[in-house]
Write a protein that holds these residues in place. Structure first.
Motif, PDB file in Angstrom:
ATOM      1  N   HIS A  78       8.978 -24.629 -15.726  1.00  0.00           N
ATOM      2  CA  HIS A  78       8.276 -24.250 -14.519  1.00  0.00           C
ATOM      3  C   HIS A  78       9.007 -25.418 -12.685  1.00  0.00           C
ATOM      4  CE1 HIS A  78       5.145 -21.788 -12.222  1.00  0.00           C
ATOM      5  NE2 HIS A  78       4.722 -23.191 -11.428  1.00  0.00           N
ATOM      6  N   MET A  79       8.422 -26.385 -12.739  1.00  0.00           N
ATOM      7  CA  MET A  79       9.135 -27.119 -12.036  1.00  0.00           C
ATOM      8  C   MET A  79      10.660 -27.402 -11.581  1.00  0.00           C
ATOM      9  SD  MET A  79       6.323 -28.173 -11.434  1.00  0.00           S
ATOM     10  CE  MET A  79       4.938 -27.393 -11.680  1.00  0.00           C
ATOM     11  N   ALA A  80      10.885 -26.646 -12.447  1.00  0.00           N
ATOM     12  CA  ALA A  80      13.309 -27.182 -11.920  1.00  0.00           C
ATOM     13  C   ALA A  80      13.331 -25.491 -10.709  1.00  0.00           C
ATOM     14  CB  ALA A  80      13.652 -26.491 -13.403  1.00  0.00           C
ATOM     15  N   LEU A  81      12.399 -24.190 -12.012  1.00  0.00           N
ATOM     16  CA  LEU A  81      12.576 -23.009 -11.390  1.00  0.00           C
ATOM     17  C   LEU A  81      11.978 -23.234  -9.474  1.00  0.00           C
ATOM     18  CD1 LEU A  81      11.843 -20.701 -14.534  1.00  0.00           C
ATOM     19  CD2 LEU A  81      13.806 -20.779 -12.818  1.00  0.00           C
ATOM     20  N   ASP A  82      10.477 -23.775  -9.540  1.00  0.00           N
ATOM     21  CA  ASP A  82      10.078 -23.377  -8.458  1.00  0.00           C
ATOM     22  C   ASP A  82      11.481 -25.040  -7.414  1.00  0.00           C
ATOM     23  OD1 ASP A  82       8.020 -21.986  -8.838  1.00  0.00           O
ATOM     24  OD2 ASP A  82       6.349 -23.874  -8.866  1.00  0.00           O
ATOM     25  N   TYR A  83      11.109 -25.690  -7.507  1.00  0.00           N
ATOM     26  CA  TYR A  83      12.724 -27.009  -6.612  1.00  0.00           C
ATOM     27  C   TYR A  83      13.110 -25.615  -6.634  1.00  0.00           C
ATOM     28  CZ  TYR A  83      15.089 -30.419  -5.231  1.00  0.00           C
ATOM     29  OH  TYR A  83      15.730 -30.562  -4.662  1.00  0.00           O
ATOM     30  N   ALA A  84      14.027 -24.245  -7.548  1.00  0.00           N
ATOM     31  CA  ALA A  84      15.271 -23.785  -6.952  1.00  0.00           C
ATOM     32  C   ALA A  84      14.742 -23.086  -5.874  1.00  0.00           C
ATOM     33  CB  ALA A  84      15.961 -22.900  -8.224  1.00  0.00           C
ATOM     34  N   GLU A  85      13.973 -22.482  -6.330  1.00  0.00           N
ATOM     35  CA  GLU A  85      13.445 -21.547  -4.848  1.00  0.00           C
ATOM     36  C   GLU A  85      13.418 -22.612  -3.600  1.00  0.00           C
ATOM     37  OE1 GLU A  85      10.340 -17.908  -4.283  1.00  0.00           O
ATOM     38  OE2 GLU A  85       9.506 -19.876  -4.794  1.00  0.00           O
ATOM     39  N   CYS A  86      12.542 -24.398  -3.444  1.00  0.00           N
ATOM     40  CA  CYS A  86      12.656 -24.940  -2.827  1.00  0.00           C
ATOM     41  C   CYS A  86      14.280 -24.796  -1.948  1.00  0.00           C
ATOM     42  CB  CYS A  86      12.011 -26.236  -2.431  1.00  0.00           C
ATOM     43  SG  CYS A  86      10.282 -26.150  -3.253  1.00  0.00           S
ATOM     44  N   TRP A  87      14.540 -24.939  -2.610  1.00  0.00           N
ATOM     45  CA  TRP A  87      16.554 -25.219  -2.102  1.00  0.00           C
ATOM     46  C   TRP A  87      16.783 -23.807  -1.601  1.00  0.00           C
ATOM     47  CZ3 TRP A  87      19.798 -29.361  -2.859  1.00  0.00           C
ATOM     48  CH2 TRP A  87      21.094 -29.239  -3.050  1.00  0.00           C
ATOM     49  N   GLN A  88      16.507 -22.609  -2.141  1.00  0.00           N
ATOM     50  CA  GLN A  88      16.647 -21.469  -1.434  1.00  0.00           C
ATOM     51  C   GLN A  88      16.507 -21.333   0.049  1.00  0.00           C
ATOM     52  OE1 GLN A  88      15.541 -17.829  -3.441  1.00  0.00           O
ATOM     53  NE2 GLN A  88      16.430 -16.194  -2.447  1.00  0.00           N
ATOM     54  N   LEU A  89      14.710 -22.111  -0.061  1.00  0.00           N
ATOM     55  CA  LEU A  89      14.843 -21.746   1.429  1.00  0.00           C
ATOM     56  C   LEU A  89      14.969 -22.421   2.847  1.00  0.00           C
ATOM     57  CD1 LEU A  89      10.763 -22.146   0.226  1.00  0.00           C
ATOM     58  CD2 LEU A  89      11.816 -20.427   0.947  1.00  0.00           C
ATOM     59  N   GLY A  90      15.961 -23.848   2.167  1.00  0.00           N
ATOM     60  CA  GLY A  90      16.905 -24.866   2.413  1.00  0.00           C
ATOM     61  C   GLY A  90      15.890 -26.346   2.414  1.00  0.00           C
ATOM     62  N   ILE A  91      14.887 -26.451   1.648  1.00  0.00           N
ATOM     63  CA  ILE A  91      14.078 -27.420   1.491  1.00  0.00           C
ATOM     64  C   ILE A  91      15.131 -27.981   0.458  1.00  0.00           C
ATOM     65  CG2 ILE A  91      11.512 -28.732   0.860  1.00  0.00           C
ATOM     66  CD1 ILE A  91      10.909 -26.026   1.999  1.00  0.00           C
ATOM     67  N   ARG A  92      15.661 -29.411   0.240  1.00  0.00           N
ATOM     68  CA  ARG A  92      16.236 -30.262   0.318  1.00  0.00           C
ATOM     69  C   ARG A  92      15.823 -31.234  -1.222  1.00  0.00           C
ATOM     70  NH1 ARG A  92      19.398 -25.626   0.338  1.00  0.00           N
ATOM     71  NH2 ARG A  92      21.050 -25.921   1.323  1.00  0.00           N
ATOM     72  N   TRP A  93      14.935 -32.083  -0.467  1.00  0.00           N
ATOM     73  CA  TRP A  93      13.893 -32.723  -1.213  1.00  0.00           C
ATOM     74  C   TRP A  93      12.539 -32.816  -0.150  1.00  0.00           C
ATOM     75  CZ3 TRP A  93      14.720 -35.406  -5.196  1.00  0.00           C
ATOM     76  CH2 TRP A  93      14.263 -36.539  -5.994  1.00  0.00           C
ATOM     77  N   PRO A  94      11.655 -31.932  -1.339  1.00  0.00           N
ATOM     78  CA  PRO A  94      10.200 -31.634  -1.379  1.00  0.00           C
ATOM     79  C   PRO A  94       9.407 -32.782  -0.779  1.00  0.00           C
ATOM     80  CG  PRO A  94      10.508 -30.460  -2.473  1.00  0.00           C
ATOM     81  CD  PRO A  94      11.802 -31.245  -2.833  1.00  0.00           C
ATOM     82  N   GLN A  95       8.740 -33.908   0.542  1.00  0.00           N
ATOM     83  CA  GLN A  95       7.901 -33.903   0.810  1.00  0.00           C
ATOM     84  C   GLN A  95       6.770 -34.379  -0.218  1.00  0.00           C
ATOM     85  OE1 GLN A  95       9.055 -36.047   2.480  1.00  0.00           O
ATOM     86  NE2 GLN A  95      11.292 -35.563   2.465  1.00  0.00           N
TER      87      GLN A  95
END
Length: 104
Positions: free
Chosen positions: A87-104
């Motif tokens: 679940h975390m990996a899929l949510d991180y992939a969505e962040c990547w798609q949004l252009g957020i490379r390393w969430p704060q």
């Protein structure tokens, strides 16, 4: 919409590949990783398609992910941990798609 489909499809693939004899039951547990999204009710607005969930919602923080990693070490909680980490990996992939490379 694709994101939600992936939260069901990816656990099914993992269950089929790694837990073939009992993949139905394992898939249900892995897909139950969606229960982590209960913490979205604490956010305003509850759903924002432009917001990265990682490190924003309490059950999506790096501390929580550390606990999910620790759950991997017990055979009793391992499948749940895999579901949570997927679940975390899929949510991180969505962040990547949004252009957020390393969430704060």
């Amino acid at each position: 919409m694709l994101h939600i489909v992936l939260h069901v499809l990816v656990p099914a693939i993992v269950a089929l590949v790694f837990y073939r004899p009992r993949w139905h039951r394992v898939w249900l547990v892995l897909a139950a990783g969606l229960l982590l999204d209960i913490d979205h009710v604490l956010a305003t607005p509850m759903f924002d398609p432009t917001r990265c969930r990682i490190n924003f919602h309490p059950l999506h923080t790096y501390w929580a992910m550390g606990i999910y990693v620790l759950l991997l070490f017990s055979p009793l909680t391992r499948v749940w941990a895999v579901g949570f980490l997927l679940h975390m990996a899929l949510d991180y992939a969505e962040c990547w798609q949004l252009g957020i490379r390393w969430p704060q």
